[in-house]
Motif scaffolding. Structure first.
Motif, PDB file in Angstrom:
ATOM      1  N   PRO A   1       0.841  -1.201   0.000  1.00 32.38           N
ATOM      2  CA  PRO A   1       0.000   0.000   0.000  1.00 32.38           C
ATOM      3  C   PRO A   1       0.877   1.253   0.000  1.00 32.38           C
ATOM      4  N   LYS A   2       0.305   2.359  -0.347  1.00 33.63           N
ATOM      5  CA  LYS A   2       1.075   3.590  -0.517  1.00 33.63           C
ATOM      6  C   LYS A   2       1.825   3.983   0.743  1.00 33.63           C
ATOM      7  N   HIS A   3       1.199   3.784   1.913  1.00 35.49           N
ATOM      8  CA  HIS A   3       1.829   4.246   3.148  1.00 35.49           C
ATOM      9  C   HIS A   3       3.080   3.442   3.509  1.00 35.49           C
ATOM     10  N   MET A   4       3.327   2.324   2.799  1.00 34.75           N
ATOM     11  CA  MET A   4       4.514   1.512   3.090  1.00 34.75           C
ATOM     12  C   MET A   4       5.696   1.818   2.175  1.00 34.75           C
ATOM     13  N   ARG A   5       5.516   2.689   1.220  1.00 29.31           N
ATOM     14  CA  ARG A   5       6.559   2.904   0.223  1.00 29.31           C
ATOM     15  C   ARG A   5       7.854   3.434   0.851  1.00 29.31           C
ATOM     16  N   ALA A   6       7.723   4.360   1.762  1.00 22.67           N
ATOM     17  CA  ALA A   6       8.927   4.897   2.409  1.00 22.67           C
ATOM     18  C   ALA A   6       9.662   3.795   3.165  1.00 22.67           C
ATOM     19  N   TRP A   7       8.910   2.941   3.849  1.00 23.31           N
ATOM     20  CA  TRP A   7       9.490   1.832   4.614  1.00 23.31           C
ATOM     21  C   TRP A   7      10.246   0.875   3.697  1.00 23.31           C
ATOM     22  N   LEU A   8       9.692   0.601   2.516  1.00 24.83           N
ATOM     23  CA  LEU A   8      10.331  -0.318   1.581  1.00 24.83           C
ATOM     24  C   LEU A   8      11.576   0.309   0.949  1.00 24.83           C
TER      25      LEU A   8
ATOM     26  N   PRO B   1      17.831   5.021  -3.061  1.00 22.19           N
ATOM     27  CA  PRO B   1      16.586   4.561  -2.414  1.00 22.19           C
ATOM     28  C   PRO B   1      16.326   5.238  -1.077  1.00 22.19           C
ATOM     29  N   LEU B   2      17.368   5.565  -0.342  1.00 25.34           N
ATOM     30  CA  LEU B   2      17.158   6.235   0.942  1.00 25.34           C
ATOM     31  C   LEU B   2      16.663   7.666   0.731  1.00 25.34           C
ATOM     32  N   THR B   3      17.134   8.305  -0.307  1.00 26.34           N
ATOM     33  CA  THR B   3      16.628   9.643  -0.630  1.00 26.34           C
ATOM     34  C   THR B   3      15.150   9.574  -0.999  1.00 26.34           C
ATOM     35  N   LYS B   4      14.771   8.551  -1.784  1.00 24.97           N
ATOM     36  CA  LYS B   4      13.353   8.355  -2.113  1.00 24.97           C
ATOM     37  C   LYS B   4      12.547   8.080  -0.844  1.00 24.97           C
ATOM     38  N   ALA B   5      13.116   7.301   0.047  1.00 23.65           N
ATOM     39  CA  ALA B   5      12.424   7.015   1.302  1.00 23.65           C
ATOM     40  C   ALA B   5      12.176   8.296   2.086  1.00 23.65           C
ATOM     41  N   LEU B   6      13.173   9.166   2.122  1.00 24.32           N
ATOM     42  CA  LEU B   6      13.022  10.419   2.863  1.00 24.32           C
ATOM     43  C   LEU B   6      11.959  11.308   2.215  1.00 24.32           C
ATOM     44  N   GLU B   7      11.894  11.296   0.883  1.00 18.07           N
ATOM     45  CA  GLU B   7      10.887  12.100   0.186  1.00 18.07           C
ATOM     46  C   GLU B   7       9.474  11.634   0.509  1.00 18.07           C
ATOM     47  N   GLU B   8       9.304  10.326   0.736  1.00 17.15           N
ATOM     48  CA  GLU B   8       7.982   9.787   1.007  1.00 17.15           C
ATOM     49  C   GLU B   8       7.745   9.538   2.493  1.00 17.15           C
TER      50      GLU B   8
END
Length: 959
Positions: free
Chosen positions: A431-438, A457-464
């Motif tokens: 689900p969308k709310h897990m994207r940062a976690w993944l 990927p960590l930068t993407k995680a921080l953005e989300e």
């Protein structure tokens, strides 16, 4: 089906079994051939033959679905380890439990990957445990093995001659993935002439198989020839053809060929083709079809109970269906209480899996299989292999299983393998709310071997990520900061932390502050270090060192102490915070200690705490923290990268204590580990630096120079790193050049280093004695000599050492200052140096102080007293293994007494830690106290470790 026309292979196997049994030397045999050539039958015969000959056996079959599961093949090969309870498994694995425990079903260790080579060594040890008697290891269908398992197997096969083990491997040469190519070639090379490719059956052998199938019927040769023509001599195709002949009621005679010959040929050619197989499958009963589909999904974990749950049928219906599929030669068994069961051949399973599912049915069954296997306590990876086959289903549970599977890959030492699970979860399950976690977990998986690759990927995680202050966002920031730091972008780490702290609620900031101050402490070019150190003191001024309970607070205490070392803050305050970092003091004066492996924390903070104790001369605390830390690292599978630092720190501690032999040994171990990890591994600088210092002390300047050149200490572009290294590379090189009498080469580098440190408020000779070395170089004979400047620099170093108030730093500074002076103050300064170092435990520095003091007494005409101090210097140097120092002291004694005073080197005595006092009353002839314990301070509140009683140099009353 009988095993025919395999006599040559059977003879080879018998020969190998006899050789292993009679000589105890291991062998390897490889059997190759395309699908259906009878490899499994040969390996099954080999296993039963070995078992009947008294061999123990381990066997495993590769499965297509599990080839992504890290160490999946190895885990099933040693499946009994997975069934043991925690205590029994720990006892069985012994010293390797920390590494292999997570692989074989133990609790997942904290989030750091063990070194791959250590995992392979641990698996080797497991096999050796099985090989106390002759052992056969059978690995069938290795083309479907996971690459880590095959890497281990191939590398173990190279050394198998040392053990009574026969390894027999089969694979299809045209169906393995590229990642297996190297390891299969290795097995082929080790097997040599026994790397055997199975050939098609001859007409005669085909006839033998047919007559075995129809023992009560006449079989014409023409019929057998036609069967051979239809199947091309492939055993599995022949088996399927014979099933078709029997079920169709075809008589095995020549007369049948005119009517059924074409049908036989078509069936042999199309037996596993989609249209043909689906037609056969459609004739099965509904329960049989459901069970066949469930079996195709669940293999190799098929049981009646799981089939019931996956199909929704009753146990009775499944039992009937199993009987039917057994008769149809689709499944091999109907009773899972007596034997494992599955498909008669992988080709049958593949046909069912590919062609016999309704739309979305396979998707749903894999989804359900993942749940039921996880419910049955299978590993997350086992469930995740099914979740990889699920598409377009947004399921938080399945996405979390993928995260757990990736963590298992990390704990198994193959973190990158987890990215496959995580990327699938991101694309198909989450689900969308897990994207940062993944994204965060992808970054963690990549970090181990590719810190730079983890940044994206960590930068993407921080953005989300959610709002500032949330636990997930904080974890993402900390991991991204770490990635920047290990990618040589430490300024970005600091900048990111500073930005994040500004937008984070005040109550959520301490953890971010801890990381900020930790990484800043390693930043060589931090022009704002002085203000940062002040801010850290302000942050911690209200923290109660006696009542702290969180890892964050303990970490901040450790950092306050380390900043105290870097800045030269008074010792009493520094050691107070350092001890507080170990936890609250119990009634027995013991403290809980500091974890090196706690989830969510690196080992950098306990590392700097160890350095703090070393530079504060608290050797007991440093030793206990270091030994406990290294034990934790070993128990948690971190056997190489982390331990390379541990051995380097041991070497630093031993060098500081004057245990030069031990220091060299530990430095060499740490350096060897570091070099195996790559040329740019930071720990090599720590280990090489202290190794060079130790070699200098032992008088081995040639080897010290060799290491300095090899690592790059003489190359400013390599030695001047963005990240702080200890001992400081410039200091190590300066010590070497001074020992080589190349004093002029160190003047400018040391001057520049000193100016840089003073500008940042980091001038403490305890950790960076640039001023002492500069003073030595300026005082030496040569064109660079400037005695006046040498005195000035030395006095400044003494003042800084007195401010910090640590015995070794003070003693070293006073020794250098006293050696430069040539007046009445020299003797007093050198006496102060010797008194400061007596009883502290720093024997090498103590020997140097005694030598300098004895030499001063000699120059001042106190010959008898000089002899006593020089003899003590000689003996202390010998105890340390400092040969040049021992030789100089002995030569001085010899010159003074006019007789040979250089005893033969007693290496046993030199290596001993306990030396009997040679003077009565606890004092040498000229008044140096001579005890193991430090002299108690008359003014106890000044500093717990300061050994002076009424020395002329007093510690300031304020910082």
């Amino acid at each position: 089906m009988p095993l025919v026309e395999r006599d040559f292979i059977q003879d080879e196997l018998r020969e190998h079994l006899a050789a292993v049994r009679d000589t105890g030397e291991g062998r390897v045999m490889v059997v190759t051939g395309q699908a259906g050539m009878g490899k499994s039958a040969v390996l099954e015969w080999a296993r039963h033959t070995a078992e009947s000959d008294g061999f123990a056996s381990l066997h495993v079959i590769g499965y297509d679905l599990e080839k992504v599961r890290v160490y999946g093949l190895a885990k099933r090969l040693f499946k009994d380890l997975s069934t043991l309870g925690p205590e029994a498994r720990k006892e069985r694995l012994g010293e390797w439990h920390g590494i292999l425990g997570p692989i074989f079903g133990g609790p997942r260790q904290p989030g750091e990957a063990p070194d791959t080579e250590d995992v392979l060594s641990a698996l080797d040890a497991v096999v050796r445990g099985y090989a106390k008697a002759p052992l056969i290891m059978v690995i069938d269908d290795a083309h479907w093995a996971d690459p880590p398992s095959m890497k281990w197997l191939a590398q173990f096969a190279i050394q198998v001659r040392d053990f009574p083990i026969l390894i027999v491997v089969s694979y299809r040469p045209d169906e393995y993935v590229p990642a297996l190519a190297q390891w299969l070639r290795t097995l082929d090379d080790v097997a040599g002439r026994t790397a055997t490719k199975l050939k098609a059956l001859s007409i005669e052998s085909t006839a033998t198989v047919i007559r075995h199938r129809f023992p009560d019927r006449p079989v014409d040769d023409a019929f057998a020839e036609h069967c051979h023509h239809c199947c091309g001599g492939e055993p599995q195709t022949l088996r399927e053809l014979l099933r078709f002949i029997e079920s169709s009621g075809i008589e095995p005679i020549a007369a049948s060929l005119s009517r059924h010959g074409v049908a036989m040929e078509q069936h042999a050619a199309l037996a596993y083709a989609e249209k043909h197989f689906k037609k056969r499958f459609s004739r099965l009963a509904p329960d049989s079809r459901r069970l066949a589909r469930a079996a195709a999904i669940l293999t190799p974990h098929l049981t009646i109970a799981r089939a019931v749950r996956l199909t929704g049928s009753s146990p009775e219906a499944i039992a009937v269906a199993a009987e039917d599929l057994y008769r149809q030669e689709i499944l091999t068994s109907v009773d899972d209480t007596r034997s494992n069961w599955g498909f008669t051949h992988p080709l049958v399973r593949l046909a069912v899996y590919r062609y016999c599912f309704e739309t979305n049915e396979r998707n749903a069954m894999h989804h359900e299989a993942a749940r039921l296997l996880r419910a049955d306590r299978f590993s997350a990876q086992t469930a995740a292999t099914h979740a990889l086959k699920v598409f377009g289903v947004r399921d938080e549970w399945a996405a979390n299983v993928m995260v757990d599977a990736a963590r298992e890959c990390l704990a198994s030492g193959v973190p990158k393998a987890g990215v496959t699970y995580l990327e699938h979860a991101l694309a198909e399950l989450a689900p969308k709310h897990m994207r940062a976690w993944l994204h965060y977990n992808i970054g963690r998986a990549l970090f181990v071997n590719d810190p730079t690759g983890s940044i994206e990927p960590l930068t993407k995680a921080l953005e989300e990520a959610p709002e500032p202050g949330s636990d997930l966002r904080t974890e993402i920031v900390i991991e991204l900061v770490r990635s920047y730091a290990f990618s040589g972008q430490l300024p970005k780490s600091i900048a990111l932390l500073e930005r994040e702290i500004e937008i984070t609620p005040i109550g959520k900031r301490p953890r971010l502050y801890a990381d900020l101050f930790m990484w800043a402490a390693f930043w060589e070019d931090d022009t704002g270090f002085a203000s940062r150190a002040h801010n850290l003191q302000r942050l911690t001024v209200r923290l109660n060192t006696d009542g702290a309970t969180t890892r964050t607070n303990y970490s901040l205490f450790a950092l306050v102490a380390w900043y105290g070392v870097l800045t030269g803050r008074r010792l009493q305050t520094t050691t107070k915070f350092a001890r507080a970092a170990l936890g609250p003091e119990a009634a027995n004066k013991e403290r809980p200690g500091f974890s090196w492996v706690e989830e969510g924390w690196g080992f950098e903070i306990p590392m700097v705490l160890t350095l703090t104790f070393i530079y504060c001369d608290l050797f007991k605390e440093a030793h206990e923290l270091l030994e406990n830390g290294m034990a934790q690292l070993r128990d948690n599978g971190r056997q190489r990268a982390h331990l390379s630092y541990g051995h380097a720190f041991r070497a630093m501690l031993y060098y500081r204590m004057g245990r030069l032999k031990d220091a060299r040994e530990q430095a060499e171990i740490g350096l060897e580990m570091a070099l195996k990890l790559g040329k740019e591994t930071p720990s090599q600088w720590y280990a090489a630096g202290v190794l060079i210092q130790t070699l200098i002390a032992q008088g081995n300047l040639e080897e010290a120079e060799r290491w300095a050149r090899q690592i790059g200490f003489d190359n400013p572009h390599r030695a001047n790193q963005a990240t702080r290294v200890l001992p400081v590379p410039a200091i190590v090189l300066a010590e070497l050049r001074i020992a080589q009498d190349r004093h002029e080469e160190v003047i400018q580098p040391l001057t520049e280093l000193g100016e840089r440190l003073r500008a940042r408020g980091m001038d403490n000779p305890a950790w960076c004695p640039w001023g002492l070395l500069l003073a030595e170089a300026l005082n030496a004979e040569g064109s660079q000599q400037n005695k006046e400047l040498a005195r000035t620099v030395a006095k400044q170093a003494v003042a800084r050492a007195d401010t910090f108030y640590a015995p070794v730093a003070a003693g070293q500074a006073k020794r250098v200052a006293g050696m430069i002076e040539d007046n009445v103050n020299a003797q007093q300064a050198l006496w102060d140096a010797a008194v400061a170092l007596e009883g502290v435990g720093a024997k090498y520095e103590y020997a140097k102080a005694l030598l300098a003091y004895g030499d001063r007494l000699r120059k001042d005409g106190h010959k008898p007293d000089a002899i006593g101090e020089l003899e003590r210097a000689r003996d202390t140097a010998m105890a340390c293994g400092a040969i040049p120092l021992q030789t100089r002291a002995a030569a001085m004694v010899e010159a003074l007494v006019g007789a040979t005073a250089l005893p033969p080197v007693d290496h046993g005595r030199a290596d001993a830690d306990d030396w009997a006092d040679e003077y009565t009353g606890g004092y040498s002839p000229f008044g140096i106290p001579h005890r193991e314990e430090a002299r108690p301070d008359a003014d106890g509140d000044r500093c717990e470790t300061w050994p002076f009683r009424e020395g002329p140099t007093r510690r300031p009353d304020s910082e």
